[in-house]
Design a protein around this motif. Structure first.
Motif, PDB file in Angstrom:
ATOM      1  N   THR A   1      -1.460   6.277 -10.802  1.00 31.96           N
ATOM      2  CA  THR A   1      -2.481   5.509 -10.100  1.00 31.96           C
ATOM      3  C   THR A   1      -2.375   4.073 -10.582  1.00 31.96           C
ATOM      4  N   VAL A   2      -1.945   3.202  -9.690  1.00 34.23           N
ATOM      5  CA  VAL A   2      -1.800   1.781 -10.036  1.00 34.23           C
ATOM      6  C   VAL A   2      -2.538   0.959  -8.993  1.00 34.23           C
ATOM      7  N   ASP A   3      -2.952  -0.252  -9.387  1.00 36.41           N
ATOM      8  CA  ASP A   3      -3.747  -1.061  -8.466  1.00 36.41           C
ATOM      9  C   ASP A   3      -2.984  -2.221  -7.862  1.00 36.41           C
ATOM     10  N   ARG A   4      -1.732  -2.416  -8.302  1.00 40.36           N
ATOM     11  CA  ARG A   4      -1.000  -3.579  -7.781  1.00 40.36           C
ATOM     12  C   ARG A   4       0.504  -3.336  -7.834  1.00 40.36           C
TER      13      ARG A   4
ATOM     14  N   LEU B   1       2.055   2.024  -3.513  1.00 41.51           N
ATOM     15  CA  LEU B   1       1.020   2.665  -4.329  1.00 41.51           C
ATOM     16  C   LEU B   1       0.810   4.120  -3.905  1.00 41.51           C
ATOM     17  N   ARG B   2       0.845   4.368  -2.610  1.00 41.03           N
ATOM     18  CA  ARG B   2       0.662   5.733  -2.087  1.00 41.03           C
ATOM     19  C   ARG B   2       1.776   6.659  -2.578  1.00 41.03           C
TER      20      ARG B   2
ATOM     21  N   SER C   1       1.744   7.488  -6.363  1.00 44.02           N
ATOM     22  CA  SER C   1       0.772   8.533  -6.647  1.00 44.02           C
ATOM     23  C   SER C   1       1.334   9.904  -6.272  1.00 44.02           C
TER      24      SER C   1
ATOM     25  N   VAL D   1       6.231  -2.689 -10.553  1.00 43.73           N
ATOM     26  CA  VAL D   1       4.943  -2.124 -10.917  1.00 43.73           C
ATOM     27  C   VAL D   1       4.944  -1.928 -12.430  1.00 43.73           C
TER      28      VAL D   1
ATOM     29  N   VAL E   1       2.896   0.026 -15.668  1.00 44.02           N
ATOM     30  CA  VAL E   1       1.973   1.131 -15.923  1.00 44.02           C
ATOM     31  C   VAL E   1       1.809   1.345 -17.417  1.00 44.02           C
TER      32      VAL E   1
ATOM     33  N   HIS F   1       0.845  -1.202   0.000  1.00 42.09           N
ATOM     34  CA  HIS F   1       0.000   0.000   0.000  1.00 42.09           C
ATOM     35  C   HIS F   1       0.879   1.250   0.000  1.00 42.09           C
TER      36      HIS F   1
END
Length: 194
Positions: free
Chosen positions: A92-95, A82-83, A86, A124, A126, A79
């Motif tokens: 903005t990624v989900d995993r 991802l934070r 951003s 990651v 993208v 988490h």
């Protein structure tokens, strides 16, 4: 009033010892603390490199991997990845895929400031434009992974000390970063487990 960000202090076995203000832990006697590194790739297998902002306390202006940071106390490391992606890069990624669950390093700058981190490494992918936050990032560039890995392994690229140690370990996972098999979250140190 803004609350000061804290980091998680850990022992050599990766167990949490408590927390400390982030501003107090980076000095000449930096305690081991929980962090992360992430490598952002596009669909062509290019890696996103960032040059750290010139006003950063540690390794200002130095090229490094895509994004690094510290999980907040109680925050799952994925988490935090991802934070920070951003916040630092407008992504903005989900995993985030865990690649090196137990990486750690200690490095010292010429002025004596030390980084000492238990630093799981994530991948990651993208397909969105990068919008760097100038408070964190001075410059960005995409580079084919093969070129970046070879330049790092040969010592031709000037990069951060943690990145210099991570790349050989990532290269062992295979030549195609998009095909690397993620590690199990069970392999994370205790302080980093969800």
């Amino acid at each position: 009033m803004t609350l000061e960000e804290h980091v998680v202090l850990v022992d050599l076995d990766g167990r949490a010892l408590g927390t400390a203000p982030k501003t107090s832990v980076h000095g000449q006697a930096t305690p081991l603390h929980l962090a992360f590194s992430s490598y952002v790739f596009d669909g062509d297998g290019r890696v996103l490199l960032t040059r750290r902002a010139e006003h950063k306390l540690t390794w200002p202006g130095v090229w490094t991997n895509s994004c690094c940071g510290h999980p907040l106390p109680g925050e799952p490391v994925a988490h935090a990845v991802l934070r920070r992606l951003s916040y630092e890069l407008g992504l903005t990624v989900d995993r985030a895929d865990l690649m090196l669950p137990a990486f750690s390093y200690r490095a010292q700058m010429a002025n004596g400031i030390v980084e000492h981190e238990l630093c799981p490494v994530f991948r990651v992918t993208v397909d969105a434009p990068v919008v760097p936050n100038p408070d964190e990032v001075g410059e960005v560039r995409w580079m084919p992974w093969k070129e970046f890995a070879e330049g790092t392994l040969s010592g031709l690229l000037a990069i951060s000390p943690w990145c210099r140690e991570q790349v050989p370990l990532l290269a062992e996972l295979g030549s195609d970063p998009l095909a690397w098999q993620p590690a199990s979250p069970d392999d994370l140190p205790p302080a980093a487990r969800p």
